[in-house]
Design an enzyme around this catalytic site. Sequence first.
Site: not given
Length: 256
Positions: A145, A158
């Site tokens: 990401s 995350y």
Amino acid sequence: MSSHWTLKNKTALITGGTKGIGLATVKEFIELQAQVCVVARSEESLQQQISFWKQKGICVHGICADISLKCERDKIKKEIQNLWTHLDILINNVATNIRKDTCSYSDEEYQHIQETNLTSIWDLLRSLHPHLKQSSSSSIINVSSVASLKYIGSGIVYSMTKAALDQLTRYLSVEWAKDNIRVNSVLPWYTRTPLAKPVLDNPKRLQKILERTPLARIAEPEEVARTIAFLAMPASSYVTGTSICVDGGFSNVGLQ
């Protein structure tokens, strides 16, 4: 079609393959004539997808497993060993997130995100390495990401796992090159998936995201899937240790 731009007869394991980027990747690989095995946590959604493909005359294998659990990951390894003599492609796509301020996370929440997003991949990579090595030229694609590069306000745990995944990608690309295993990652920005839905459903957040995205729109899962497919193809045979942003230009934006 050139043999460089196909996945014909390539064996591919795709985790989280019944929704979002994972499902789009499965569809892309099927079109490119790969032999696909899908891992999903939900037995119901997995069987629905398998039945759908079967009705179209397409053979797709499925493994129902919660990748955050060690015993379930061991099951995946055994199933793949029984299914194929070697593994050409591994797509590590499964991820989860809990969006909170840093001091608000419980130890259990922290561990769950780490186990799902990072430890599971670490474990699968090591257990499937002999199977990947059996291929004459295998490819691992980790779905990371842009949160690994930039602050996006979507939770520190995350972001930490994705940054670690990018470093794992770079490291293994060197260590496993001798085994003819390429390792790359893709870094999506906000994409129209179930994981991103809570953020995209917030009008103020959506507006801010679009303002910071040069292409001024949200990515579709298929756009990320096509990049994953390229990295799996013989056409990208000299590409390894690379992290490709699929972000509509977001990672290049400074002051505007």
